[in-house]
Scaffold this motif. Sequence first.
Motif, PDB file in Angstrom:
ATOM      1  N   THR A  80      20.573  41.373   3.018  1.00 51.79           N
ATOM      2  CA  THR A  80      20.869  40.934   1.747  1.00 51.79           C
ATOM      3  C   THR A  80      20.618  42.094   0.743  1.00 51.79           C
ATOM      4  O   THR A  80      19.374  42.317   0.876  1.00 51.79           O
ATOM      5  CB  THR A  80      20.575  39.881   1.362  1.00 51.79           C
ATOM      6  N   VAL A  90      20.381  43.403  -2.985  1.00 48.40           N
ATOM      7  CA  VAL A  90      20.272  42.948  -4.521  1.00 48.40           C
ATOM      8  C   VAL A  90      19.825  44.085  -5.348  1.00 48.40           C
ATOM      9  O   VAL A  90      18.900  44.766  -4.965  1.00 48.40           O
ATOM     10  CB  VAL A  90      19.393  41.558  -4.474  1.00 48.40           C
ATOM     11  N   THR A 111      18.817  44.806  -9.157  1.00 52.01           N
ATOM     12  CA  THR A 111      18.390  44.232 -10.574  1.00 52.01           C
ATOM     13  C   THR A 111      18.006  45.404 -11.684  1.00 52.01           C
ATOM     14  O   THR A 111      17.829  46.689 -11.163  1.00 52.01           O
ATOM     15  CB  THR A 111      16.954  43.551 -10.083  1.00 52.01           C
ATOM     16  N   VAL A 164      19.456  40.036 -12.145  1.00 51.87           N
ATOM     17  CA  VAL A 164      20.228  40.383 -11.046  1.00 51.87           C
ATOM     18  C   VAL A 164      21.456  40.910 -11.600  1.00 51.87           C
ATOM     19  O   VAL A 164      22.143  40.371 -12.155  1.00 51.87           O
ATOM     20  CB  VAL A 164      20.680  39.437  -9.884  1.00 51.87           C
ATOM     21  N   ASP A 178      24.023  42.567  -9.174  1.00 53.05           N
ATOM     22  CA  ASP A 178      24.759  42.271  -8.242  1.00 53.05           C
ATOM     23  C   ASP A 178      24.086  41.938  -6.940  1.00 53.05           C
ATOM     24  O   ASP A 178      23.020  42.143  -7.054  1.00 53.05           O
ATOM     25  CB  ASP A 178      25.738  43.380  -7.860  1.00 53.05           C
ATOM     26  N   THR A 179      24.784  41.217  -6.175  1.00 55.04           N
ATOM     27  CA  THR A 179      24.163  40.912  -4.684  1.00 55.04           C
ATOM     28  C   THR A 179      25.350  41.021  -3.720  1.00 55.04           C
ATOM     29  O   THR A 179      26.453  40.754  -3.836  1.00 55.04           O
ATOM     30  CB  THR A 179      23.783  39.345  -4.668  1.00 55.04           C
ATOM     31  N   GLU A 237      25.941  40.246   0.321  1.00 55.41           N
ATOM     32  CA  GLU A 237      25.411  39.427   1.221  1.00 55.41           C
ATOM     33  C   GLU A 237      26.096  40.028   2.691  1.00 55.41           C
ATOM     34  O   GLU A 237      26.840  40.454   2.605  1.00 55.41           O
ATOM     35  CB  GLU A 237      25.326  38.124   1.103  1.00 55.41           C
ATOM     36  N   TRP A 283      28.575  51.002  -2.923  1.00 54.44           N
ATOM     37  CA  TRP A 283      28.626  49.859  -4.093  1.00 54.44           C
ATOM     38  C   TRP A 283      29.169  50.404  -5.464  1.00 54.44           C
ATOM     39  O   TRP A 283      28.726  51.789  -5.573  1.00 54.44           O
ATOM     40  CB  TRP A 283      27.129  49.157  -4.412  1.00 54.44           C
ATOM     41  N   THR A 288      17.298  46.386  -3.609  1.00 57.24           N
ATOM     42  CA  THR A 288      16.414  45.836  -2.518  1.00 57.24           C
ATOM     43  C   THR A 288      17.278  45.264  -1.522  1.00 57.24           C
ATOM     44  O   THR A 288      18.092  44.664  -1.472  1.00 57.24           O
ATOM     45  CB  THR A 288      15.403  44.691  -3.153  1.00 57.24           C
ATOM     46  N   SER A 292      11.637  44.321   4.549  1.00 58.95           N
ATOM     47  CA  SER A 292      12.447  44.581   3.168  1.00 58.95           C
ATOM     48  C   SER A 292      11.956  46.082   2.469  1.00 58.95           C
ATOM     49  O   SER A 292      11.030  46.386   2.890  1.00 58.95           O
ATOM     50  CB  SER A 292      11.918  43.744   2.129  1.00 58.95           C
ATOM     51  N   SER A 305      12.993  48.856  -0.770  1.00 57.58           N
ATOM     52  CA  SER A 305      13.479  48.971  -2.280  1.00 57.58           C
ATOM     53  C   SER A 305      13.692  50.742  -2.537  1.00 57.58           C
ATOM     54  O   SER A 305      13.042  51.458  -1.727  1.00 57.58           O
ATOM     55  CB  SER A 305      12.872  48.369  -3.269  1.00 57.58           C
TER      56      SER A 305
END
Length: 383
Positions: free
Chosen positions: A249, A251, A253, A259, A261-262, A264, A278, A292, A302, A304
């Motif tokens: 996912t 994300v 920020t 946030v 946009d996200t 998934e 994006w 991230t 994870s 970023s």
Amino acid sequence: NVVGTIEDVPTDADGGFTTEWTVPEGTEPGDLTVTGTDDTTGEAAEATLAVTEGEGDESGTEAGDESGTEAGDESGTEAGDESGTEEGVEDGTEDGTEDGDEDGVEYDPSISVEPGIVTPGDDVTVEGEGFVPDSTVTVVITDEDGDVIDTIEGVETDSDGGFSIDWTVPEGTQPGELTVTATDDEDSDVTASETVTVVDADGTEAGDESGTEDGVEYDPSISVEPGTVTPGDDVTVEGEGFVPDSTVTVVITDEDGNVIDTIEGVQVDSDGGFSIDWTVPEGTQPGELTVTATDDTDPSVSASETVTIAEPAAAGEDGTGTVDPGTGAEDGAGKPGDGKPGDDLASTGVSGAIGLGLMALLLVVVGSGVSPSRRFAAPADQP
């Protein structure tokens, strides 16, 4: 010269023997050599027998025995044995073997356990090779504390010394490393071990603080290109080092942690990489955004990266050097706004237009005053 030969002397279960021999009459005094030779292996051992002059035993010992020991034995050991060990065996092992292996053959056993990482309830295959052919082995599985988890007895080896069995990891087995050991049932020196790692259903091992999938430590990273954009621009987010064949996912920020946009369910390929595009939403405020990407199964995997949102271009400034019509301001080429070079009136804009109008009105007024005077003067010249 051969003085006498005794054939087919049987040996007992311990490899020893006893036989009697009579020294022939007329044998010259001196040392005789008594040699015992194994009819199967050809191994031999020797002892010395001393023959003295005179009849019988001058010293009260048996013929040929100077020290009171049995014939051919100078140290009290059996014939052919100088060290007190069985005939032809120097280290007490069977048939002259040095390592105590069965039948004098040195074995080199090994086993494998596949797969190497499992969860409770999974099946593993234990395969062995280099064991005693056509024998049986016992397989014992122990945990890190040495406690027995399971025992499999009577596993048969084939004519090449190999075997293969399946074993199911018991439900409730604690995460950690298990040791699988296979040992020949007749010769405990023929043994081999291998390990298998048990993990939780979520893929973590006991003591695995990172919680990575299958106990494997990943090193994820992402990139965002281009690094500086304005609202409405597209960026490409690429990742690598993530859990293969999983999903992440993404994300986005702002600097306050809000946030933006996200995204998934981003699919990760078999090498642990992914790539998505994006679009920066219109109206996004200038500043730094953080992108991230996090594995959907293991949040510890994870990474970023940041992208900078720049100020959008001001209204009317399109970078070409032109200006709004009618302002009279020079454009980027140094030409008057909407007139021709050298046209002073045109360069004055609205005020120039007003001046032209006033001049036209003045001409009309002046013209009107001249024409009547000329018309009225004509009759005065007439008679």
